[in-house]
Every structure is written in structure tokens, then in C-alpha cells.
Design a protein around this motif. Structure first.
Motif, PDB file in Angstrom:
ATOM      1  N   ALA A 334       0.842  -1.198   0.000  1.00  0.00           N
ATOM      2  CA  ALA A 334       0.000   0.000   0.000  1.00  0.00           C
ATOM      3  C   ALA A 334       0.876   1.246   0.000  1.00  0.00           C
ATOM      4  N   LEU A 335       0.369   2.291  -0.646  1.00  0.00           N
ATOM      5  CA  LEU A 335       1.093   3.555  -0.743  1.00  0.00           C
ATOM      6  C   LEU A 335       0.145   4.691  -0.382  1.00  0.00           C
ATOM      7  N   ASP A 336       0.531   5.508   0.591  1.00  0.00           N
ATOM      8  CA  ASP A 336      -0.278   6.659   0.996  1.00  0.00           C
ATOM      9  C   ASP A 336       0.056   7.833   0.069  1.00  0.00           C
ATOM     10  N   LEU A 337      -0.920   8.185  -0.788  1.00  0.00           N
ATOM     11  CA  LEU A 337      -0.714   9.245  -1.773  1.00  0.00           C
ATOM     12  C   LEU A 337      -1.367  10.559  -1.352  1.00  0.00           C
ATOM     13  N   THR A 338      -1.751  10.658  -0.077  1.00  0.00           N
ATOM     14  CA  THR A 338      -2.455  11.851   0.410  1.00  0.00           C
ATOM     15  C   THR A 338      -1.699  13.154   0.155  1.00  0.00           C
ATOM     16  N   PRO A 339      -0.374  13.190   0.286  1.00  0.00           N
ATOM     17  CA  PRO A 339       0.321  14.472   0.042  1.00  0.00           C
ATOM     18  C   PRO A 339       0.109  15.025  -1.359  1.00  0.00           C
ATOM     19  N   TRP A 340      -0.253  14.160  -2.312  1.00  0.00           N
ATOM     20  CA  TRP A 340      -0.435  14.603  -3.702  1.00  0.00           C
ATOM     21  C   TRP A 340      -1.892  14.539  -4.142  1.00  0.00           C
ATOM     22  N   VAL A 341      -2.814  14.407  -3.189  1.00  0.00           N
ATOM     23  CA  VAL A 341      -4.212  14.176  -3.556  1.00  0.00           C
ATOM     24  C   VAL A 341      -4.792  15.328  -4.360  1.00  0.00           C
ATOM     25  N   ASN A 342      -4.259  16.532  -4.201  1.00  0.00           N
ATOM     26  CA  ASN A 342      -4.777  17.669  -4.959  1.00  0.00           C
ATOM     27  C   ASN A 342      -4.290  17.697  -6.406  1.00  0.00           C
ATOM     28  N   ASP A 343      -3.336  16.852  -6.738  1.00  0.00           N
ATOM     29  CA  ASP A 343      -2.790  16.828  -8.097  1.00  0.00           C
ATOM     30  C   ASP A 343      -2.842  15.404  -8.647  1.00  0.00           C
ATOM     31  N   PRO A 344      -3.956  15.033  -9.317  1.00  0.00           N
ATOM     32  CA  PRO A 344      -4.086  13.654  -9.822  1.00  0.00           C
ATOM     33  C   PRO A 344      -2.994  13.274 -10.808  1.00  0.00           C
ATOM     34  N   PHE A 345      -2.450  14.256 -11.505  1.00  0.00           N
ATOM     35  CA  PHE A 345      -1.366  13.988 -12.439  1.00  0.00           C
ATOM     36  C   PHE A 345      -0.164  13.400 -11.694  1.00  0.00           C
ATOM     37  N   GLU A 346       0.211  14.034 -10.582  1.00  0.00           N
ATOM     38  CA  GLU A 346       1.337  13.537  -9.799  1.00  0.00           C
ATOM     39  C   GLU A 346       1.027  12.169  -9.193  1.00  0.00           C
ATOM     40  N   VAL A 347      -0.224  11.964  -8.775  1.00  0.00           N
ATOM     41  CA  VAL A 347      -0.616  10.669  -8.207  1.00  0.00           C
ATOM     42  C   VAL A 347      -0.427   9.564  -9.241  1.00  0.00           C
ATOM     43  N   LEU A 348      -0.904   9.804 -10.456  1.00  0.00           N
ATOM     44  CA  LEU A 348      -0.820   8.771 -11.489  1.00  0.00           C
ATOM     45  C   LEU A 348       0.631   8.441 -11.833  1.00  0.00           C
ATOM     46  N   LEU A 349       1.480   9.438 -11.802  1.00  0.00           N
ATOM     47  CA  LEU A 349       2.889   9.181 -12.097  1.00  0.00           C
ATOM     48  C   LEU A 349       3.549   8.320 -11.027  1.00  0.00           C
ATOM     49  N   ARG A 350       2.957   8.267  -9.837  1.00  0.00           N
ATOM     50  CA  ARG A 350       3.522   7.479  -8.733  1.00  0.00           C
ATOM     51  C   ARG A 350       2.898   6.089  -8.629  1.00  0.00           C
ATOM     52  N   THR A 351       1.929   5.779  -9.480  1.00  0.00           N
ATOM     53  CA  THR A 351       1.287   4.472  -9.411  1.00  0.00           C
ATOM     54  C   THR A 351       2.137   3.417 -10.111  1.00  0.00           C
ATOM     55  N   ARG A 352       1.932   2.187  -9.700  1.00  0.00           N
ATOM     56  CA  ARG A 352       2.610   1.043 -10.323  1.00  0.00           C
ATOM     57  C   ARG A 352       1.530   0.034 -10.687  1.00  0.00           C
ATOM     58  N   LEU A 353       1.071   0.078 -11.928  1.00  0.00           N
ATOM     59  CA  LEU A 353      -0.022  -0.803 -12.335  1.00  0.00           C
ATOM     60  C   LEU A 353       0.439  -2.242 -12.441  1.00  0.00           C
ATOM     61  N   GLY A 354      -0.478  -3.158 -12.113  1.00  0.00           N
ATOM     62  CA  GLY A 354      -0.175  -4.582 -12.252  1.00  0.00           C
ATOM     63  C   GLY A 354       0.129  -5.226 -10.915  1.00  0.00           C
TER      64      GLY A 354
END
Length: 450
Positions: A334-354
Motif C-alpha cells: 500500500a502507498l499513501d498518496l495523500t500528500p499529492w491528492v490535490n494533483d491527480p497527475f502527480e498521483v498517477l505518475l507514482r502508481t505502479r499498475l499490475g
């Protein structure tokens, strides 16, 4: 009835021959759309028809783009414009004696139009199989542009969804890195869910110009989806008017209608003036308790559509007053992405699909965030093919008084396979799985926040 007779039983032998030629062209089109292999009889007959019309034989070659055709034969450009658009004014023009152009009902002209229409449809809808090169993708995009212009504004709008789906299929087969390395080709791409998924999966292998173009496409898509979702969310109200708090005495809050009504007894007919003894102001203060929204999203490969949509949706709700949004993404970790929640672009760049799925890692991050259960909503987006021990945590969250909203899909199609075991147990818990268009989730969240 007159038109049907004219089409099916021509008045002259010449008209009958032209109608047969027209049918040959359309039968060839259908044959090539369903089977790329040439049918010799139809090909030979079509070549004869095209040559008889004085049109270039390249018109029948699907490997020749419309752009290339028009460059070699500029006189065809005007004929492709609005070629398939509704001709509402034809009858009026005929009655007015307007004879500027060719009569669209002339049998020979109908055959010519059929040849041009066949070229457009074959180039756009016959996309073949196997890998797609950057050149082929660029040619298809330009052909699709010609098709839109031929259809006119109304027709192009109706076909836009189909063309986007075709482009998505080509994107999945194309050499994406080659296209992203060319800024001109990259800018011509239409951002779509299938393209975004490809970019997110391949982003670690991109650099330089290709990475910059990939990020630009992701941001374009995020902005487009956000605009649509924002209109669905913007009516959300948080809290109710608190009339125990005196209204602020500012011009902005002045209740003009009430002020006039309450002072009507002071109207002076002789001077025609209203003397105001008292001003009335609107109450605007709201009695609110900050609401906490915890969004947990399964980022495994099967959930990419929901991952993108919910990330954007979380950022929109995070922008509302008195809403504290937290975002957690998970697969086996699990990854807490709350610090970037206001910027979905930054969130998506930090995701690891699969990867696999184990929601127990995510619930371990989410449960400590539930400080005030009655004012907390936990939105869990997954297909729930997951560790069944997770159900014990869901029951604990429900018992605490927090609102649990399990979501099986939040995409455009609304179709998502959900583990039947979890679906049944969550229903028994009183928290049935939402599965459908993202509007359903927006509705549930608005009800919680109102």
C-alpha cells in the motif's frame, strides 16, 4: 416512393448500369472490411468503374492515405469536403434553379460519390492487425480527420465515440515509444483511457522528449476528465445554514428584497421615496463539522480505469471546503498518496499498475485515519478478488459508525467483475457494492457530505 423506384428501377439503361456500378463499389467495401483479402471479381469490376469515372486507381488502394491522394490529385479535395453530410437544401436548390454544382441525384454522380465514400470508410474502418508503426498511426489520424469533415459537424459528433475506440485499438498495437519521441505525432494523439493505461505501464522506460510528451498527454486527459467530473460535483453543499450566528453586515450579504418588503410602510407617495429604517442581511454562516473521506484504490492491472477516475475524483472533492481527503493505492503493498491528492497527475505518475492484490496492506494504512467515525467515509474501489480476511476489517469499520462505500467499478462502461463472495457479504453488512457509472459514486458522496 418515387425515390425508391428511382434507386431500384432506373428509368434508362444507362441509369441501370450506373446503379449496378454503385452496388459493385459498396459490395467491395463490405468485402474488404470483413476480409482484407481481395476478391478478384469485385476488384476487377471496381477498377473498371473508377477508370470509367475518370478517377485515379489509387482511390481503391487502402494503403494510400487520403492526404496522399489529395496531394497527387488536388481536384479531389473539394469533393471530399462534406461528402457524407446531410444535404437538406438539395430540393430547395433544385426548385430555385440553382445549377452551380453537379446534381446529387444524377446516376453517374451517385456512383462517383460512392467511390469517394468507399475510400474514406475503408481507410478509417479497416485497421488491419499486428503492429502499427508511427507512420501508419499518423496516416490513420489524418484519414479520420477527412472522414469527420466529410460527415459534417453533426455526423462527426455522432461518430466521435466510434473513432476514439478505433484509435484506442491502434494505440494498443502501435510502437508507442516511437510516436512519443516525435512531438508532432504525440500532439496528434487523442487522450483516451487505453492510451493512458499504455503510458502509465511504460512510463519507467521513457525519457527525454518521449517522457515529456507522455506527461503532457496524461495531463490533457486528467484535465478533460476533471472538467466533466467537476460539473457533477459542483452542486455539492457541505453543512446547513446556522441561523444562530448573526449575519455579517456587508453589502454582499444585503437581502434587498426583504429590506424593501419590511420597509414598505415607510413609502411616501408624495415624494415617491422609500425611507428605510432597517436593513436585513442574509445568513451565510454554516454549521459544519469537517468530513474526512478516505479513498482506497486497487491499482492492479484490472482496475486501471477506476484508478484513473477515482484519483481525479478525489482531487476534486479535496478542493471542496471542509472536506479532508486521503488517498491510498495498493496491490500487494500500500502507498499513501495523500500528500499529492490535490494533483491527480502527480498521483498517477507514482502508481505502479499490475501485480497481485492484498487489501490488508491498505486497510492497515486506512483504519488509523478514522479518528471521528461518524464523520468519516471509507470508499474502497476494487474488484474484490482479494484476501478474505479483509472482510473482518470491513465489519469493524462498519461497526465503528464510519460509512463504508465499496465500489466495484467507476468507469464509462459500468461493467466490472466483482468477487461474488465479497459482493454477498458486503450486502449482508448493509454496504452493497456500487457498480456502474462514476455518477453513482458522486451521488453517494454528495449525500454523505450534504
Amino acid at each position: 416512393m418515387t425515390d425508391i423506384t428511382h434507386d431500384t428501377v432506373p428509368d434508362t439503361a444507362v441509369g441501370g448500369a450506373d446503379e449496378n456500378r454503385r452496388q459493385v463499389l459498396y459490395w467491395r467495401l463490405l468485402a474488404r472490411l470483413f476480409d482484407p483479402e481481395e476478391q478478384p471479381a469485385l476488384e476487377t469490376a471496381s477498377v473498371a468503374v473508377v477508370e470509367d469515372l475518370g478517377l485515379p486507381s489509387a482511390l481503391l488502394d487502402p494503403s494510400v492515405s487520403v492526404d496522399s491522394l489529395v496531394q497527387r490529385f488536388p481536384e479531389l479535395e473539394a469533393e471530399f469536403q462534406d461528402l457524407m453530410a446531410p444535404a437538406d437544401d438539395d430540393e430547395d436548390s433544385a426548385e430555385d434553379g440553382d445549377d452551380d454544382g453537379a446534381d446529387p441525384e444524377d446516376p453517374r454522380e451517385r456512383v462517383r460519390r460512392a467511390a469517394l465514400v468507399s475510400k474514406l470508410l475503408l481507410n478509417v474502418f479497416s485497421t488491419g492487425a499486428g503492429d502499427v508503426t508511427a507512420r501508419q498511426m499518423a496516416d490513420w489520424q489524418r484519414d479520420a480527420g477527412w472522414c469527420k469533415r466529410a460527415l459534417g459537424t453533426e455526423g462527426a459528433g455522432e461518430l466521435s465515440g466510434t473513432l476514439s475506440a478505433l484509435e484506442g485499438g491502434l494505440v494498443r498495437r502501435m510502437r508507442l515509444r516511437e510516436v512519443l519521441a516525435d512531438s508532432t505525432l504525440a500532439r496528434a494523439l487523442t487522450p483516451s483511457m487505453s492510451l493512458i493505461e499504455q503510458l502509465l505501464r511504460d512510463k519507467d522506460n521513457l525519457s527525454g522528449v518521449a517522457l515529456a510528451n507522455a506527461k503532457a498527454l496524461i495531463r490533457r486527459y486528467v484535465d478533460e476528465v476533471a472538467e466533466v467530473l467537476r460539473t457533477q460535483v459542483q452542486q455539492t453543499s457541505v453543512g446547513t445554514i446556522d441561523r444562530s450566528v448573526p449575519p455579517k453586515r456587508t453589502f454582499r450579504n444585503l437581502d434587498l428584497d426583504r429590506t424593501i418588503w419590511k420597509n414598505l410602510t415607510n413609502w411616501d407617495p408624495e415624494s415617491e421615496r422609500l425611507y428605510v429604517d432597517q436593513l436585513f442581511y442574509r445568513h451565510t454562516a454554516k454549521r459544519t463539522t469537517p468530513a474526512r473521506m478516505i479513498v482506497v484504490v486497487d491499482q492492479s492491472g484490472s482496475m486501471v480505469d477506476s484508478m484513473v477516475n477515482c484519483t481525479i475524483l478525489a482531487s476534486i472533492f479535496a478542493g471542496l471546503p471542509k472536506v479532508d481527503v486521503h488517498l491510498v493505492a495498493y496491490d500487494t503493498r500500500a502507498l499513501d498518496l495523500t500528500p499529492w491528492v490535490n494533483d491527480p497527475f502527480e498521483v498517477l505518475l507514482r502508481t505502479r499498475l499490475g501485480g497481485g492484490t492484498d487489501g490488508t496492506a491498505a486497510i492497515a494504512l486506512a483504519r488509523p485515519k478514522i479518528a471521528d467515525p461518524r464523520n468519516t467515509v471509507l470508499v474502497w474501489i476494487s474488484d474484490f478478488y482479494d484476501n478474505r480476511a479483509l472482510m473482518t476489517d470491513f465489519q469493524a469499520v462498519h461497526r465503528s459508525g464510519a460509512k463504508l462505500i465499496p465500489v466495484g467499478s467507476v468507469n464509462s462502461s459500468g461493467r466490472q467483475s466483482v468477487d461474488p463472495w465479497f459482493r454477498e457479504h458486503l450486502k449482508d453488512l448493509g454496504a452493497p457494492v456500487i457498480s456502474g457509472h462514476i455518477r453513482k459514486l458522486v451521488f453517494e458522496l454528495k449525500n454523505f457530505l450534504a
